[in-house]
Write an enzyme that holds these catalytic residues in place. Structure first.
Site, PDB file in Angstrom:
ATOM      1  N   ASP A  68      -0.514 -10.785   2.026  1.00 24.05           N
ATOM      2  CA  ASP A  68      -1.336 -11.413   0.975  1.00 24.05           C
ATOM      3  C   ASP A  68      -0.560 -12.443   0.150  1.00 24.05           C
ATOM      4  OD1 ASP A  68      -3.393  -9.725   1.665  1.00 24.05           O
ATOM      5  OD2 ASP A  68      -3.194  -8.420  -0.080  1.00 24.05           O
TER       6      ASP A  68
ATOM      7  N   THR B 271      -2.545  -6.494  -9.255  1.00 29.02           N
ATOM      8  CA  THR B 271      -2.566  -5.950  -7.895  1.00 29.02           C
ATOM      9  C   THR B 271      -3.378  -4.671  -7.959  1.00 29.02           C
ATOM     10  OG1 THR B 271      -1.181  -5.109  -6.069  1.00 29.02           O
ATOM     11  CG2 THR B 271      -0.361  -4.727  -8.282  1.00 29.02           C
TER      12      THR B 271
ATOM     13  N   GLU C  66      -4.203   6.828   2.703  1.00 25.22           N
ATOM     14  CA  GLU C  66      -2.949   6.158   2.325  1.00 25.22           C
ATOM     15  C   GLU C  66      -2.638   6.583   0.896  1.00 25.22           C
ATOM     16  OE1 GLU C  66      -2.702   1.861   2.792  1.00 25.22           O
ATOM     17  OE2 GLU C  66      -1.073   1.770   1.313  1.00 25.22           O
TER      18      GLU C  66
ATOM     19  N   GLY D 275       4.244  -4.894   1.214  1.00 18.93           N
ATOM     20  CA  GLY D 275       4.001  -6.326   1.143  1.00 18.93           C
ATOM     21  C   GLY D 275       4.990  -7.080   0.280  1.00 18.93           C
ATOM     22  N   HIS D 276       4.926  -6.839  -1.029  1.00 19.61           N
ATOM     23  CA  HIS D 276       5.624  -7.689  -1.983  1.00 19.61           C
ATOM     24  C   HIS D 276       7.127  -7.763  -1.726  1.00 19.61           C
ATOM     25  CE1 HIS D 276       7.154  -8.972  -5.973  1.00 19.61           C
ATOM     26  NE2 HIS D 276       6.072  -9.729  -5.938  1.00 19.61           N
TER      27      HIS D 276
ATOM     28  N   ARG E 232      -1.567 -24.031  -4.827  1.00 14.47           N
ATOM     29  CA  ARG E 232      -1.870 -25.455  -4.717  1.00 14.47           C
ATOM     30  C   ARG E 232      -3.195 -25.717  -4.015  1.00 14.47           C
ATOM     31  NH1 ARG E 232       2.808 -28.752  -5.781  1.00 14.47           N
ATOM     32  NH2 ARG E 232       3.563 -27.730  -7.639  1.00 14.47           N
TER      33      ARG E 232
ATOM     34  N   HIS F 227      -6.378 -14.640  -2.971  1.00 17.60           N
ATOM     35  CA  HIS F 227      -5.322 -15.035  -2.023  1.00 17.60           C
ATOM     36  C   HIS F 227      -5.884 -15.219  -0.609  1.00 17.60           C
ATOM     37  CE1 HIS F 227      -5.224 -10.668  -1.857  1.00 17.60           C
ATOM     38  NE2 HIS F 227      -4.412 -10.518  -2.894  1.00 17.60           N
TER      39      HIS F 227
ATOM     40  N   HIS G 232       2.579   0.982  -1.444  1.00 19.93           N
ATOM     41  CA  HIS G 232       2.494   0.313  -2.753  1.00 19.93           C
ATOM     42  C   HIS G 232       3.800   0.482  -3.526  1.00 19.93           C
ATOM     43  CE1 HIS G 232       0.745  -1.745  -6.140  1.00 19.93           C
ATOM     44  NE2 HIS G 232      -0.343  -1.954  -5.427  1.00 19.93           N
TER      45      HIS G 232
HETATM   46  N1  PXP Z   1      -1.276  -0.540   0.231  1.00 20.09           N
HETATM   47  C1  PXP Z   1      -2.358  -0.951  -0.478  1.00 20.09           C
HETATM   48  C2  PXP Z   1      -3.630  -0.216  -0.323  1.00 20.09           C
HETATM   49  C3  PXP Z   1      -2.269  -2.089  -1.317  1.00 20.09           C
HETATM   50  O1  PXP Z   1      -3.346  -2.480  -2.026  1.00 20.09           O
HETATM   51  C4  PXP Z   1      -1.057  -2.798  -1.381  1.00 20.09           C
HETATM   52  C5  PXP Z   1      -0.967  -4.034  -2.223  1.00 20.09           C
HETATM   53  O2  PXP Z   1      -1.778  -5.025  -1.726  1.00 20.09           O
HETATM   54  C6  PXP Z   1       0.024  -2.334  -0.617  1.00 20.09           C
HETATM   55  C7  PXP Z   1      -0.109  -1.189   0.154  1.00 20.09           C
HETATM   56  C8  PXP Z   1       1.339  -3.038  -0.619  1.00 20.09           C
HETATM   57  O3  PXP Z   1       1.904  -2.946  -1.879  1.00 20.09           O
HETATM   58  P1  PXP Z   1       3.203  -3.800  -2.208  1.00 20.09           P
HETATM   59  O4  PXP Z   1       2.813  -5.240  -2.133  1.00 20.09           O
HETATM   60  O5  PXP Z   1       3.590  -3.343  -3.572  1.00 20.09           O
HETATM   61  O6  PXP Z   1       4.225  -3.438  -1.152  1.00 20.09           O
END
Ligand code: PXP
Length: 240
Positions: A9, A100, A151, A213-214, A18, A50, A191
């Site tokens: 994302d 988020t 999850e 993700g992040h 942008r 996003h 997360h």
């Molecule tokens: N799992 C879920 C359900 C999420 O909403 C997110 C964030 O988009 C993530 C995992 C990943 O989290 P992070 O970006 O903090 O790693």
């Protein structure tokens, strides 16, 4: 070893800064796969902050590993999922003001509506995952609503101060994970996980997937996304 789902994302977040065409999340998915991603995850938000509809369409056509679509159980988004048919749909709560996804899905308070969404998605072969807090009541509600996967939200664990507070959050995740498995559902987690806090979660027995993700996209800015994914796989396999 748990599989790694890479959430891309934030590549789209940078593009939307942008409102242009780069960086393209479709390119990011290729790099993530080359780094060893076992799944690619994107969240098509109602506000389209996003990921855009075009991204999901193209990713569905190009990604070689299973595509996991994070989504709210909204009529419009469910209709898109039914058309595009990702391998998996992770149902999450969505608030317009959040930075988020903040908390887990309140399955217990919305069982009939979620059960209806799960029924529709499952009918076309999409695996359904509930993103929930480490709360036994939510685990039982997810089972009742027909989810095959939960999850667990690891945000509270990730944010807790190292020591007793973090141990307490880890224990909550462990106990909820055990209940998910005892209920016959697949256990995933995600997360707030990064290269240094992922190991304790990766050690959970019978954990199937980690969704991150992040931390990966952030490190990817400096060392490239492919390498950032590969190093996360190493972090998961080392398990501290
Ligand atoms: N799992 C879920 C359900 C999420 O909403 C997110 C964030 O988009 C993530 C995992 C990943 O989290 P992070 O970006 O903090 O790693």
């Amino acid at each position: 070893m748990a599989k790694l789902g890479v959430n891309i994302d934030h590549v789209a977040t940078l593009r939307q800064a942008r409102l242009g065409t780069e960086p393209d999340p479709v390119w990011a998915a290729v790099e993530a796969e080359l780094g060893g991603a076992d799944l690619i995850t994107v969240h098509l938000r109602e506000d389209r902050r996003h990921i855009q509809d075009r991204d999901v369409e193209l990713l569905r056509q190009t990604v070689q590993v299973p595509l996991n679509l994070e989504m709210a159980a909204l009529k419009e988004i469910v209709a898109i999922a039914l058309r595009i048919k990702p391998a998996m749909a992770t149902l999450v709560p969505e608030k317009r003001t959040e930075v988020t996804t903040e908390g887990g899905l309140d399955v217990a308070a919305n069982t009939p509506a979620l059960s209806a969404a799960v029924g529709k998605l499952s009918a076309v072969g999409i695996m359904c995952s509930a993103f929930i807090d480490a709360d036994l009541r939510q685990v039982h509600a997810a089972k009742q609503a027909g989810f095959g996967i939960c999850e667990l939200h690891t945000g509270p664990y990730a944010l807790a101060a190292a020591g007793a507070q973090r141990d307490k959050e880890l224990e909550r995740v462990r106990a909820a994970g055990e209940e998910i498995l005892n209920s016959g559902m697949q256990l995933n987690a995600g997360h707030g996980l990064n290269y240094t806090n992922v190991q304790a979660i990766a050690r959970l027995p019978h954990l199937s997937e980690l969704h991150i993700g992040h931390a990966i996209v952030s490190r990817g800015i400096f060392i490239g996304l492919r390498e950032a994914v590969a190093r996360m796989k190493i972090a998961i396999s080392s398990m501290g």
